[in-house]
Design a protein around this motif. Structure first.
Motif, mmCIF file in Angstrom:
data_model
loop_
_atom_site.group_PDB
_atom_site.id
_atom_site.type_symbol
_atom_site.label_atom_id
_atom_site.label_comp_id
_atom_site.label_asym_id
_atom_site.label_seq_id
_atom_site.Cartn_x
_atom_site.Cartn_y
_atom_site.Cartn_z
ATOM 1 N N TYR A 8 0.846 -1.203 0.000
ATOM 2 C CA TYR A 8 0.000 0.000 0.000
ATOM 3 C C TYR A 8 0.878 1.250 0.000
ATOM 4 O O TYR A 8 0.620 2.195 -0.750
ATOM 5 C CB TYR A 8 -0.935 -0.017 1.211
ATOM 6 C CG TYR A 8 -2.034 1.016 1.120
ATOM 7 C CD1 TYR A 8 -3.161 0.776 0.350
ATOM 8 C CD2 TYR A 8 -1.952 2.216 1.804
ATOM 9 C CE1 TYR A 8 -4.182 1.708 0.260
ATOM 10 C CE2 TYR A 8 -2.960 3.156 1.722
ATOM 11 C CZ TYR A 8 -4.075 2.892 0.952
ATOM 12 O OH TYR A 8 -5.083 3.830 0.865
ATOM 13 N N ALA A 9 1.921 1.243 0.817
ATOM 14 C CA ALA A 9 2.839 2.390 0.863
ATOM 15 C C ALA A 9 3.495 2.600 -0.494
ATOM 16 O O ALA A 9 3.661 3.743 -0.948
ATOM 17 C CB ALA A 9 3.900 2.177 1.940
ATOM 18 N N ARG A 10 3.838 1.523 -1.170
ATOM 19 C CA ARG A 10 4.438 1.635 -2.501
ATOM 20 C C ARG A 10 3.435 2.236 -3.499
ATOM 21 O O ARG A 10 3.795 3.070 -4.323
ATOM 22 C CB ARG A 10 4.905 0.267 -2.984
ATOM 23 C CG ARG A 10 5.758 0.378 -4.230
ATOM 24 C CD ARG A 10 6.311 -0.907 -4.769
ATOM 25 N NE ARG A 10 6.332 -2.044 -3.874
ATOM 26 C CZ ARG A 10 6.557 -3.287 -4.266
ATOM 27 N NH1 ARG A 10 6.802 -3.548 -5.538
ATOM 28 N NH2 ARG A 10 6.554 -4.271 -3.413
ATOM 29 N N SER A 11 2.178 1.822 -3.404
ATOM 30 C CA SER A 11 1.129 2.381 -4.283
ATOM 31 C C SER A 11 0.953 3.873 -4.036
ATOM 32 O O SER A 11 0.828 4.659 -4.979
ATOM 33 C CB SER A 11 -0.205 1.665 -4.057
ATOM 34 O OG SER A 11 -0.111 0.315 -4.438
ATOM 35 N N LEU A 12 0.939 4.269 -2.757
ATOM 36 C CA LEU A 12 0.807 5.693 -2.425
ATOM 37 C C LEU A 12 1.987 6.489 -2.962
ATOM 38 O O LEU A 12 1.815 7.559 -3.559
ATOM 39 C CB LEU A 12 0.693 5.889 -0.915
ATOM 40 C CG LEU A 12 -0.616 5.492 -0.259
ATOM 41 C CD1 LEU A 12 -0.506 5.610 1.249
ATOM 42 C CD2 LEU A 12 -1.768 6.330 -0.783
ATOM 43 N N ALA A 13 3.198 5.965 -2.752
ATOM 44 C CA ALA A 13 4.409 6.664 -3.196
ATOM 45 C C ALA A 13 4.435 6.809 -4.716
ATOM 46 O O ALA A 13 4.922 7.815 -5.246
ATOM 47 C CB ALA A 13 5.650 5.924 -2.709
ATOM 48 N N ALA A 14 3.887 5.835 -5.413
ATOM 49 C CA ALA A 14 3.872 5.869 -6.882
ATOM 50 C C ALA A 14 2.730 6.732 -7.422
ATOM 51 O O ALA A 14 2.647 6.948 -8.627
ATOM 52 C CB ALA A 14 3.761 4.452 -7.425
ATOM 53 N N GLY A 15 1.849 7.216 -6.532
ATOM 54 C CA GLY A 15 0.736 8.056 -6.974
ATOM 55 C C GLY A 15 -0.338 7.283 -7.721
ATOM 56 O O GLY A 15 -1.076 7.853 -8.533
ATOM 57 N N VAL A 16 -0.449 6.005 -7.437
ATOM 58 C CA VAL A 16 -1.395 5.150 -8.152
ATOM 59 C C VAL A 16 -2.843 5.628 -8.004
ATOM 60 O O VAL A 16 -3.633 5.515 -8.936
ATOM 61 C CB VAL A 16 -1.256 3.686 -7.662
ATOM 62 C CG1 VAL A 16 -2.355 2.801 -8.202
ATOM 63 C CG2 VAL A 16 0.100 3.134 -8.025
ATOM 64 N N PHE A 17 -3.195 6.175 -6.862
ATOM 65 C CA PHE A 17 -4.586 6.547 -6.604
ATOM 66 C C PHE A 17 -4.906 7.988 -7.004
ATOM 67 O O PHE A 17 -6.056 8.408 -6.932
ATOM 68 C CB PHE A 17 -4.926 6.362 -5.120
ATOM 69 C CG PHE A 17 -4.624 4.982 -4.603
ATOM 70 C CD1 PHE A 17 -5.025 3.854 -5.300
ATOM 71 C CD2 PHE A 17 -3.933 4.813 -3.420
ATOM 72 C CE1 PHE A 17 -4.756 2.582 -4.824
ATOM 73 C CE2 PHE A 17 -3.656 3.542 -2.927
ATOM 74 C CZ PHE A 17 -4.069 2.428 -3.636
ATOM 75 N N HIS A 18 -3.906 8.753 -7.381
ATOM 76 C CA HIS A 18 -4.096 10.167 -7.696
ATOM 77 C C HIS A 18 -4.261 10.373 -9.198
ATOM 78 O O HIS A 18 -3.554 9.771 -9.989
ATOM 79 C CB HIS A 18 -2.908 10.987 -7.192
ATOM 80 C CG HIS A 18 -3.013 12.441 -7.504
ATOM 81 N ND1 HIS A 18 -3.929 13.265 -6.883
ATOM 82 C CD2 HIS A 18 -2.345 13.221 -8.385
ATOM 83 C CE1 HIS A 18 -3.797 14.489 -7.364
ATOM 84 N NE2 HIS A 18 -2.847 14.489 -8.279
ATOM 85 N N GLU A 19 -5.198 11.215 -9.569
ATOM 86 C CA GLU A 19 -5.412 11.571 -10.973
ATOM 87 C C GLU A 19 -5.466 13.078 -11.104
ATOM 88 O O GLU A 19 -6.036 13.758 -10.259
ATOM 89 C CB GLU A 19 -6.740 10.998 -11.491
ATOM 90 C CG GLU A 19 -6.700 9.537 -11.835
ATOM 91 C CD GLU A 19 -6.004 9.229 -13.153
ATOM 92 O OE1 GLU A 19 -5.625 10.152 -13.902
ATOM 93 O OE2 GLU A 19 -5.830 8.036 -13.429
ATOM 94 N N GLU A 20 -4.881 13.572 -12.160
ATOM 95 C CA GLU A 20 -5.041 14.977 -12.538
ATOM 96 C C GLU A 20 -6.078 15.031 -13.651
ATOM 97 O O GLU A 20 -6.178 14.091 -14.448
ATOM 98 C CB GLU A 20 -3.705 15.561 -13.031
ATOM 99 C CG GLU A 20 -2.675 15.770 -11.940
ATOM 100 C CD GLU A 20 -3.088 16.815 -10.912
ATOM 101 O OE1 GLU A 20 -3.797 17.777 -11.273
ATOM 102 O OE2 GLU A 20 -2.702 16.661 -9.740
ATOM 103 N N PRO A 21 -6.863 16.099 -13.731
ATOM 104 C CA PRO A 21 -7.821 16.201 -14.832
ATOM 105 C C PRO A 21 -7.099 16.061 -16.178
ATOM 106 O O PRO A 21 -6.027 16.624 -16.376
ATOM 107 C CB PRO A 21 -8.407 17.599 -14.663
ATOM 108 C CG PRO A 21 -8.207 17.920 -13.212
ATOM 109 C CD PRO A 21 -6.923 17.232 -12.824
ATOM 110 N N ASP A 22 -7.683 15.285 -17.061
ATOM 111 C CA ASP A 22 -7.092 15.040 -18.374
ATOM 112 C C ASP A 22 -8.218 14.985 -19.409
ATOM 113 O O ASP A 22 -8.879 13.952 -19.548
ATOM 114 C CB ASP A 22 -6.308 13.730 -18.356
ATOM 115 C CG ASP A 22 -5.649 13.410 -19.682
ATOM 116 O OD1 ASP A 22 -5.788 14.203 -20.642
ATOM 117 O OD2 ASP A 22 -4.998 12.352 -19.768
ATOM 118 N N PRO A 23 -8.449 16.093 -20.128
ATOM 119 C CA PRO A 23 -9.546 16.125 -21.103
ATOM 120 C C PRO A 23 -9.400 15.103 -22.236
ATOM 121 O O PRO A 23 -10.363 14.803 -22.927
ATOM 122 C CB PRO A 23 -9.503 17.541 -21.667
ATOM 123 C CG PRO A 23 -8.513 18.296 -20.870
ATOM 124 C CD PRO A 23 -7.726 17.334 -20.051
ATOM 125 N N ALA A 24 -8.205 14.546 -22.405
ATOM 126 C CA ALA A 24 -7.991 13.569 -23.475
ATOM 127 C C ALA A 24 -8.570 12.197 -23.123
ATOM 128 O O ALA A 24 -8.717 11.352 -24.000
ATOM 129 C CB ALA A 24 -6.491 13.435 -23.763
#
Length: 176
Positions: free
Chosen positions: A21-37
């Motif tokens: 879980y810590a590795r997933s958090l560090a890799a930003g797996v759960f975070h998204e930036e808006p992407d109109p594409a």
């Protein structure tokens, strides 16, 4: 032959899961930036109340949301699960009043400022406990975007919308 360590005979989730879980958090797996594409897929987490700890009903509500968000992420969509917490004002107040009564205090004897301080302390303790329970279950909301209903800018936005709705005649004050 390689010098790889031997796998344990049994799986120990308490040893494995926090590290993954810590590795997933560090890799930003759960975070998204808006992407109109990419097509958007957003779920806003119904905020759990900070009146206590997470429970089985909470877990059963959030598990499908987590699964759906991950599924849409795997499809390549701009998928994000937005976490938050609700202050549950009336319920939280009742719980706090009971807690301070154990100390021989009342809401009135504390005064508004001290009572609000205690409410924020309660939020830190129990809001944090709920988040930790979600993390231990492996839930993957976008923790960078977590919100609390009493965050100042969020409260200001809610007040503005209610005032606008009132001025537009869409909400009114009545006997019920």
């Amino acid at each position: 032959m390689t010098d790889r360590p031997e796998l344990p005979k049994t799986y120990d989730p308490a040893e494995v899961e926090p590290r993954l879980y810590a590795r997933s958090l560090a890799a930003g797996v759960f975070h998204e930036e808006p992407d109109p594409a990419r097509p958007p897929f957003i779920i806003s987490m119904p905020p759990p109340n900070i009146t206590g700890r997470a429970h089985l009903g909470t877990a059963s509500t959030f598990t499908p949301q987590d699964i759906l968000t991950r599924y849409h992420r795997m499809l390549g969509e701009n998928a994000d699960w937005l976490p938050g917490q609700d202050h549950a004002a009336i319920a939280t107040e009742a719980v706090l009043v009971r807690e301070i009564a154990k100390e021989g205090l009342t809401r009135e004897s504390l005064g508004r400022e001290k009572f609000l301080e205690r409410a924020w302390q309660w939020r830190e303790e129990y809001g944090g406990a709920i988040d930790e329970a979600f993390r231990s279950l492996g839930f993957g909301p976008d923790w960078e975007r977590e919100r609390f209903t009493l965050d100042p800018w969020l409260s200001a936005a809610v007040n503005k919308v209610f005032v606008d709705l009132y001025q537009d005649g869409l909400v009114y004050r009545g006997t019920r």
